[in-house]
Design an enzyme around this catalytic site. Structure first.
Site, PDB file in Angstrom:
ATOM      1  N   HIS A  14       8.843   0.338  -1.237  1.00  0.00           N
ATOM      2  CA  HIS A  14       7.506   0.340  -1.531  1.00  0.00           C
ATOM      3  C   HIS A  14       6.702   1.285  -0.972  1.00  0.00           C
ATOM      4  CE1 HIS A  14       3.599  -2.347  -2.637  1.00  0.00           C
ATOM      5  NE2 HIS A  14       3.394  -1.209  -2.593  1.00  0.00           N
ATOM      6  N   HIS A  16       4.060   4.685  -1.568  1.00  0.00           N
ATOM      7  CA  HIS A  16       3.265   5.688  -2.669  1.00  0.00           C
ATOM      8  C   HIS A  16       3.075   6.947  -2.030  1.00  0.00           C
ATOM      9  CE1 HIS A  16       1.517   2.130  -5.047  1.00  0.00           C
ATOM     10  NE2 HIS A  16       1.709   1.579  -3.992  1.00  0.00           N
ATOM     11  N   HIS A 194       2.577  -4.507  -8.759  1.00  0.00           N
ATOM     12  CA  HIS A 194       1.892  -5.058  -7.762  1.00  0.00           C
ATOM     13  C   HIS A 194       1.315  -6.183  -8.186  1.00  0.00           C
ATOM     14  CE1 HIS A 194       2.248  -1.037  -5.948  1.00  0.00           C
ATOM     15  NE2 HIS A 194       1.580  -0.994  -4.953  1.00  0.00           N
ATOM     16  N   GLU A 197      -1.404  -9.471  -4.052  1.00  0.00           N
ATOM     17  CA  GLU A 197      -2.050  -9.066  -2.754  1.00  0.00           C
ATOM     18  C   GLU A 197      -3.301  -9.447  -2.651  1.00  0.00           C
ATOM     19  OE1 GLU A 197      -2.613  -4.412  -0.618  1.00  0.00           O
ATOM     20  OE2 GLU A 197      -2.547  -4.754  -2.926  1.00  0.00           O
ATOM     21  N   ASP A 275       4.153   1.187   2.405  1.00  0.00           N
ATOM     22  CA  ASP A 275       2.846   1.321   1.182  1.00  0.00           C
ATOM     23  C   ASP A 275       2.346   2.831   1.327  1.00  0.00           C
ATOM     24  OD1 ASP A 275       1.303   0.462  -0.807  1.00  0.00           O
ATOM     25  OD2 ASP A 275       0.165  -1.158   0.584  1.00  0.00           O
ATOM     26  N   ASP A 276       1.337   2.903   1.961  1.00  0.00           N
ATOM     27  CA  ASP A 276       0.637   4.053   2.311  1.00  0.00           C
ATOM     28  C   ASP A 276       0.474   4.484   3.784  1.00  0.00           C
ATOM     29  OD1 ASP A 276      -0.684   4.499  -0.594  1.00  0.00           O
ATOM     30  OD2 ASP A 276      -1.285   2.462  -0.294  1.00  0.00           O
TER      31      ASP A 276
END
EC number: 3.5.4.2
Length: 346
Positions: A14, A16, A194, A197, A275-276
């Protein structure tokens, strides 16, 4: 334990790629492409990386993308992450990319795809780092836009393993994209989404039942639905959990409140991811370290999280066996990590 986490072979599911845009690179690309950023310095960009919720993050996230203009830009962005992945002993990565965020700015789909793809190919050659590419649809854009993006992706399907669903979750249920995902499956793509969340557990059910996903990205709100928990236990549908992201976006107030260990104890197929990472303060290694420290995860629990990621990866049976063998060999050679002493602070 930190040394063990640093050196142990890892898999990331996961990530990005646009979320790896560090302030220094944003500034450099802005200068290279003569893009006027709304920040006077690199430090000012870094200070902007503080968020109240998912939406406040997305506003900065999409503004930052304006510096990505050329195939070289996408290559440089991806290569910078892959070098970091190599340093953190990541052996396989599955990257999300958001073509709609670029095509709506006038950047052609092939420019985005080839820049990322070429960097992934180079990492395979130089580092032996395997990868898969996952095209994400922006759920806060109309489903018709997602379908158009899917059509643009078809000539490149050999290099794109799956499609996903990301961006602002609240008020954008997976059910809106059912027909897009049905078309994607007919074209041979796997599916992820997604869900859970900021959105409720019902969004996780929709992703499973309507989008027929292989994995749930995030999924931490499954804890609110006992029937869903039982289903996830039974089916072992993986959750790609991102601890630092969840804390930064106020899904949990602090890492000690995160439900990762609870889900792991329940036998849910949870994994840890970043994630980011440029925006949330850490790559995969830092996420593992933060979760281990705050939740007092044992070496065995860390290894289980890593095994879960290998089992959940979109890889061949042989590649899966190779990854598991490397992990097990490393653990055997490392020996047990001493348990935390009672006076250790979290």
């Amino acid at each position: 334990m930190n040394e063990f986490i640093l050196k142990v072979p890892k898999v990331e599911l996961h990530l990005h790629i646009e979320g790896t845009l560090e302030p220094e690179m944003m500034w450099m690309l802005g200068d290279r492409n003569q893009i006027q950023l709304p920040y006077p310095s690199v430090d000012a960009i870094r200070r902007a990386y503080r968020f109240q919720d998912l939406q406040s993050f997305l506003e900065v996230y999409y503004a930052g993308m304006s510096v990505l203009q050329t195939e070289q830009d996408f290559y440089d962005l991806t290569w910078a992450y892959l070098q970091k992945a190599q340093q953190q002993t990541i052996r396989h990565v599955e990257l999300f990319f958001d073509p709609q965020a670029h095509t709506q700015r006038g950047i052609p789909f092939p420019v985005v795809y080839y820049g990322i793809h070429q960097a992934l190919q180079e990492a395979q050659k130089q580092y032996g780092l395997s990868s898969q590419l996952i095209l994400c649809f922006l759920r806060d854009r109309p489903p018709a836009s997602a379908l158009q993006t899917l059509e643009q992706a078809l000539p490149y399907r050999a290099g794109i393993r799956a499609v996903g669903l990301d961006s602002a979750e609240r008020d954008y249920p997976p059910s809106h994209f059912r027909f897009v995902f049905e078309r994607a499956r007919r074209e041979g793509f796997l599916t992820v989404a997604h869900a859970g969340e900021e959105g409720p557990p019902s969004y996780i059910w929709e992703a499973i039942q309507l989008l027929r996903v292989s994995r749930i990205d995030h999924g931490v709100r499954c804890i609110e639905d006992p029937q869903l928990l039982a289903y996830l236990q039974q089916t072992q549908i993986p959750l790609t959990v991102c601890p630092l992201s969840n804390v930064k976006l106020r899904v949990f107030d602090q890492m000690a409140d995160h439900n990762l260990k609870t889900l792991l104890d329940l036998g849910i197929a949870v994994t840890i991811n970043s994630d980011d990472p440029a925006y949330f303060g850490g790559y995969l290694g830092e996420n593992l370290e933060a979760a281990q420290t705050a939740l007092h995860l044992s070496q065995a629990e860390i290894v289980q999280l890593l095994k879960n990621a290998i089992e959940a990866a979109f890889v061949s049976a042989q590649r899966r066996t190779d990854l598991l063998t490397e992990l097990e060999s490393f653990v055997a050679q490392s020996g047990p990590v001493p348990s935390e002493t009672p006076w250790s602070e979290s």
